[in-house]
Design an enzyme around this catalytic site. Structure first.
Site, PDB file in Angstrom:
ATOM      1  N   HIS A 261       0.843  -1.195   0.000  1.00  0.00           N
ATOM      2  CA  HIS A 261       0.000   0.000   0.000  1.00  0.00           C
ATOM      3  C   HIS A 261       0.880   1.246   0.000  1.00  0.00           C
ATOM      4  CE1 HIS A 261      -3.802  -2.083   1.833  1.00  0.00           C
ATOM      5  NE2 HIS A 261      -3.233  -2.803   0.871  1.00  0.00           N
TER       6      HIS A 261
ATOM      7  N   GLU B 149       0.925   3.853   1.928  1.00  0.00           N
ATOM      8  CA  GLU B 149       1.451   4.238   3.240  1.00  0.00           C
ATOM      9  C   GLU B 149       2.624   3.349   3.647  1.00  0.00           C
ATOM     10  OE1 GLU B 149      -3.071   5.036   3.413  1.00  0.00           O
ATOM     11  OE2 GLU B 149      -1.757   3.492   2.603  1.00  0.00           O
TER      12      GLU B 149
ATOM     13  N   CYS C 294      -5.939   2.058   5.908  1.00  0.00           N
ATOM     14  CA  CYS C 294      -6.611   0.815   6.299  1.00  0.00           C
ATOM     15  C   CYS C 294      -6.025   0.356   7.637  1.00  0.00           C
ATOM     16  CB  CYS C 294      -6.409  -0.249   5.215  1.00  0.00           C
ATOM     17  SG  CYS C 294      -4.726  -0.915   5.154  1.00  0.00           S
TER      18      CYS C 294
ATOM     19  N   CYS D 124      -2.260  -0.397   7.463  1.00  0.00           N
ATOM     20  CA  CYS D 124      -1.438   0.802   7.334  1.00  0.00           C
ATOM     21  C   CYS D 124      -1.449   1.619   8.618  1.00  0.00           C
ATOM     22  CB  CYS D 124      -1.897   1.639   6.146  1.00  0.00           C
ATOM     23  SG  CYS D 124      -1.541   0.831   4.559  1.00  0.00           S
TER      24      CYS D 124
END
Length: 173
Positions: A69, A71, A99, A102
């Protein structure tokens, strides 16, 4: 005081011009990802002194790594750039509310502040398989000291979902 709700997330905070500048870096990095066939998520990490430590976008499809992801990629790059796993004092600017995975990585990296644009609900509405556990709830239940500020350039960040769909290579996960 009894009956007075506590708010842990600063909704629609008064974002500074610098906050908006850093969010726009995350938005531009997200657009790079969209053009490369990736999903519309990006992040930028800034030190307490205002130095951009990293900007990254999601590369889940490119790497076939579901944890890649924006992040997480930004945290990895910032740790490498700064030579530490302790990102105390840093702020992460994320185009979408992080999420749970993250959020946990942000917490463990000791990042001080999360500033995000679009919400988890916005990502879910775009078709992503989101766990709709808000950062506010994770902060509260986990006892995290993170400062969370929601809604920075939200409409621009929500627009990334439309740009991604219009690019013609949209793939969900």
């Amino acid at each position: 005081m009894f009956g007075v709700p506590r708010f842990l997330v600063n909704i629609a905070a008064m974002f500074t011009p610098l906050d908006q500048q850093y969010m726009r870096l995350a938005i531009e990095k997200t657009r790079e990802g969209i053009m490369a066939g990736q999903t519309p998520f990006g992040a930028c990490i800034v030190t307490s002194g205002g130095r951009v430590a990293s900007c990254a976008h999601n590369v889940v499809w490119q790497t076939t790594d579901i944890t890649a992801h924006g992040e997480v990629n930004a945290i990895r790059a910032a740790c490498l750039a700064l030579g530490t796993i302790d990102l105390s004092g840093c702020t992460i600017f994320s185009t979408t509310e992080p999420c749970p995975m993250c959020f946990s990585a942000i917490h463990w990296a000791r990042i001080r502040r999360i500033v995000f644009g679009a919400s988890i609900e916005d990502a879910k509405a775009a078709g992503f398989n989101e766990l709709t556990i808000s950062n506010d709830r994770m902060k509260r239940e986990g006892g995290s000291p993170l400062v969370i500020e929601a809604g920075c350039l939200r409409e621009e960040c929500r627009g990334l979902f439309r740009e991604w769909q219009a690019a013609g290579r949209a793939r969900l996960y």
